[in-house]
Design an enzyme around this catalytic site. Structure first.
Site, short mmCIF file in Angstrom:
data_model
loop_
_atom_site.label_atom_id
_atom_site.label_comp_id
_atom_site.label_asym_id
_atom_site.label_seq_id
_atom_site.Cartn_x
_atom_site.Cartn_y
_atom_site.Cartn_z
N GLY A 185 2.58 -27.94 68.71
CA GLY A 185 2.33 -27.38 70.04
C GLY A 185 3.62 -27.13 70.80
O GLY A 185 4.54 -27.94 70.73
N ARG A 194 1.68 -23.59 62.92
CA ARG A 194 1.18 -24.68 62.08
C ARG A 194 1.07 -24.14 60.66
O ARG A 194 0.79 -22.96 60.47
CB ARG A 194 -0.15 -25.19 62.62
CG ARG A 194 0.04 -25.83 64.01
CD ARG A 194 -1.17 -26.61 64.47
NE ARG A 194 -0.81 -27.51 65.56
CZ ARG A 194 -0.87 -27.18 66.86
NH1 ARG A 194 -1.27 -26.00 67.23
NH2 ARG A 194 -0.51 -28.07 67.78
N ASP A 217 4.14 -35.58 66.59
CA ASP A 217 4.09 -36.54 65.48
C ASP A 217 3.69 -35.90 64.16
O ASP A 217 4.14 -36.34 63.10
CB ASP A 217 3.21 -37.76 65.82
CG ASP A 217 1.83 -37.38 66.29
OD1 ASP A 217 1.57 -36.17 66.50
OD2 ASP A 217 0.99 -38.29 66.44
N THR A 235 6.52 -32.48 73.29
CA THR A 235 5.08 -32.31 73.47
C THR A 235 4.73 -32.66 74.90
O THR A 235 5.27 -33.63 75.44
CB THR A 235 4.26 -33.19 72.50
OG1 THR A 235 2.91 -33.28 72.99
CG2 THR A 235 4.80 -34.59 72.36
N ASP A 244 2.10 -33.95 75.85
CA ASP A 244 1.16 -35.08 75.89
C ASP A 244 1.82 -36.44 76.08
O ASP A 244 1.14 -37.41 76.43
CB ASP A 244 0.32 -35.12 74.61
CG ASP A 244 -0.68 -33.98 74.57
OD1 ASP A 244 -1.10 -33.53 75.65
OD2 ASP A 244 -1.02 -33.52 73.46
N ASP A 276 2.64 -38.59 74.00
CA ASP A 276 1.94 -39.61 73.22
C ASP A 276 2.67 -39.97 71.93
O ASP A 276 2.04 -40.32 70.93
CB ASP A 276 0.51 -39.13 72.90
CG ASP A 276 0.51 -37.82 72.13
OD1 ASP A 276 1.57 -37.17 72.06
OD2 ASP A 276 -0.55 -37.44 71.59
N ARG A 292 -6.03 -34.11 74.65
CA ARG A 292 -7.24 -34.32 73.85
C ARG A 292 -7.36 -35.78 73.43
O ARG A 292 -8.40 -36.38 73.52
CB ARG A 292 -7.15 -33.42 72.62
CG ARG A 292 -8.45 -33.28 71.90
CD ARG A 292 -8.35 -32.21 70.85
NE ARG A 292 -7.97 -30.93 71.44
CZ ARG A 292 -7.46 -29.92 70.74
NH1 ARG A 292 -7.23 -30.04 69.46
NH2 ARG A 292 -7.15 -28.79 71.34
P1 ADP Z 1 2.57 -31.64 66.36
O1 ADP Z 1 3.89 -31.68 65.70
O2 ADP Z 1 2.63 -31.03 67.73
O3 ADP Z 1 1.86 -32.99 66.31
P2 ADP Z 1 0.80 -30.68 64.22
O4 ADP Z 1 0.10 -31.99 64.05
O5 ADP Z 1 -0.04 -29.45 64.20
O6 ADP Z 1 1.66 -30.60 65.57
O7 ADP Z 1 1.88 -30.57 63.05
C1 ADP Z 1 2.71 -29.44 62.92
C2 ADP Z 1 2.91 -29.10 61.46
O8 ADP Z 1 3.54 -30.21 60.81
C3 ADP Z 1 1.63 -28.87 60.65
O9 ADP Z 1 1.13 -27.55 60.77
C4 ADP Z 1 2.06 -29.17 59.25
O10 ADP Z 1 2.71 -28.04 58.66
C5 ADP Z 1 3.10 -30.28 59.45
N1 ADP Z 1 2.45 -31.59 59.21
C6 ADP Z 1 1.61 -32.25 60.03
N2 ADP Z 1 1.18 -33.41 59.47
C7 ADP Z 1 1.76 -33.47 58.25
C8 ADP Z 1 1.72 -34.42 57.17
N3 ADP Z 1 0.97 -35.54 57.24
N4 ADP Z 1 2.45 -34.14 56.07
C9 ADP Z 1 3.20 -33.02 55.99
N5 ADP Z 1 3.28 -32.10 56.96
C10 ADP Z 1 2.58 -32.31 58.08
#
Ligand code: ADP
Length: 329
Positions: free
Chosen positions: A18, A79, A110, A133, A135, A137, A179
């Site tokens: 995000g 993503r 995260d 982020t 959030d 969090d 969320r």
């Molecule tokens: P944020 O970083 O804001 O928490 P996301 O959870 O959507 O956002 O994660 C961003 C991107 O990081 C995902 O689209 C994916 O490509 C990668 N990612 C997320 N979780 C994992 C994971 N457990 N292992 C490998 N890549 C991950």
């Protein structure tokens, strides 16, 4: 904390997950501190997607002109499901090696850090995370880039809503983002003088909110504001308004603030945080540290191992919620 031996010459920076106001200030800091330290800095377009699509370009000092005040991210964010699989990460690592990238700065949440951790574990590509982020969090950092701006954006909207709520003697339910996290709701609720704050952690009930509003009316209050964090999907405020109507007959107006909280010019606090964290991420890589996130503990910057960040959740501070309740009498 992991360490690597290789002398780095070229680093890549990307934003992922995000978007958050202040990400540009962090990119700017990485590029300008990197170049000041005689590194070449490459921008990876749209996070892990750009790594997989080989969308990697050199950045120069002047590319960073006029972006510190802009929300969003000039590198774009995305993503990628392909990167979630080991084969995807292998392909990403091949592209990075072919581009001569020795190490990465990952600005994201995260999920993005889980990706960076996996890339180090499986492919030995060193990375340092910078938490971006709205959030707030992320475990291991008191503050994340974008949170202060989002809180102030929401607060500005609530101050306006309070004017109309007071003029019409109305009850308003304002829905803010978050969320899975009540950080925005609790901070905005306390700063905005809300009567009750609903967080995803479920700290209160409709019954309690109704009692509190009735109590406020009996003490002469003519308008009230409730804050709720969005639920699993936006629109939780409508469900709350229905429940309050059923329980008490009171009519509540709903205002969902939505994505405006993600955009806008970052506050000074976010620009400063992002600049410090971006610079610290480059310094850490230059010292050979990786698989860590730059966080804050009070005013101090700290380094937190990425697997710790990924394993833990950071919950809303309950003391802020009870203080908000006391102060809204
Ligand atoms: P944020 O970083 O804001 O928490 P996301 O959870 O959507 O956002 O994660 C961003 C991107 O990081 C995902 O689209 C994916 O490509 C990668 N990612 C997320 N979780 C994992 C994971 N457990 N292992 C490998 N890549 C991950």
């Amino acid at each position: 904390m992991a360490q690597f031996q290789k002398q780095i010459r070229r680093i890549g920076v990307f934003t992922s997950g995000g978007d958050a106001p202040g990400m540009n200030a962090a990119i700017r800091a990485v590029v300008r501190v990197g170049i000041a330290q005689k590194l070449e800095v490459y921008g990876i377009h749209a996070g892990y997607l750009g790594m997989l699509e080989n969308n990697i370009q050199p950045l120069q000092l002047r590319d960073m002109a006029n972006i510190i005040q802009r929300g969003g991210t000039v590198l774009k964010t995305a993503r990628s499901t392909e990167f979630m699989k080991p084969e995807g990460r292998e392909k990403a690592a091949q592209n990075l090696r072919a581009a001569g990238i020795d190490a990465l700065v990952c600005i994201g949440g995260d999920g993005s850090f889980r990706g960076a951790h996996a890339l180090w574990e499986e492919q030995q590509i060193p990375a340092v995370g910078v938490p971006g982020t709205i959030d707030n969090d992320i475990f291991g950092s008191d503050k994340t880039i974008g949170f202060d701006t989002a809180v102030n954006t929401a607060l500005d909207a609530i101050d306006r809503i309070r004017d109309t709520a007071a003029s019409h003697d109305r009850l308003f339910i304002v829905e803010v983002m978050g969320r899975n996290s009540g950080f925005i709701a609790s901070h905005v609720g306390l700063a905005g003088g809300a009567e009750e704050i609903f967080t995803p952690e479920g700290n209160t009930t409709v019954e309690k909110a109704v009692d509190r509003i009735k109590d406020a009316i009996s003490r002469g209050k003519t308008s009230s504001i409730l804050i709720t964090a969005e639920g699993q999907k936006p629109g939780r405020a409508y469900d709350l308004a229905d429940a309050i109507r059923k329980k008490s007959g009171m009519d509540a107006k709903v205002c969902i603030l939505g994505h405006q909280q993600r955009g806008g010019s970052p506050t000074a606090a976010d620009r400063i945080l992002a600049s410090r964290m971006g610079a610290a991420a480059v310094d850490a890589l230059l010292k050979g540290y990786c698989d860590i996130m730059i966080g804050t503990e009070g005013e101090r910057l700290v380094q937190v191992p990425l697997d710790l960040v990924a394993k833990h959740e950071r919950k809303t501070q309950i003391d802020l919620l009870s203080l908000a309740n006391i102060l809204a009498t």
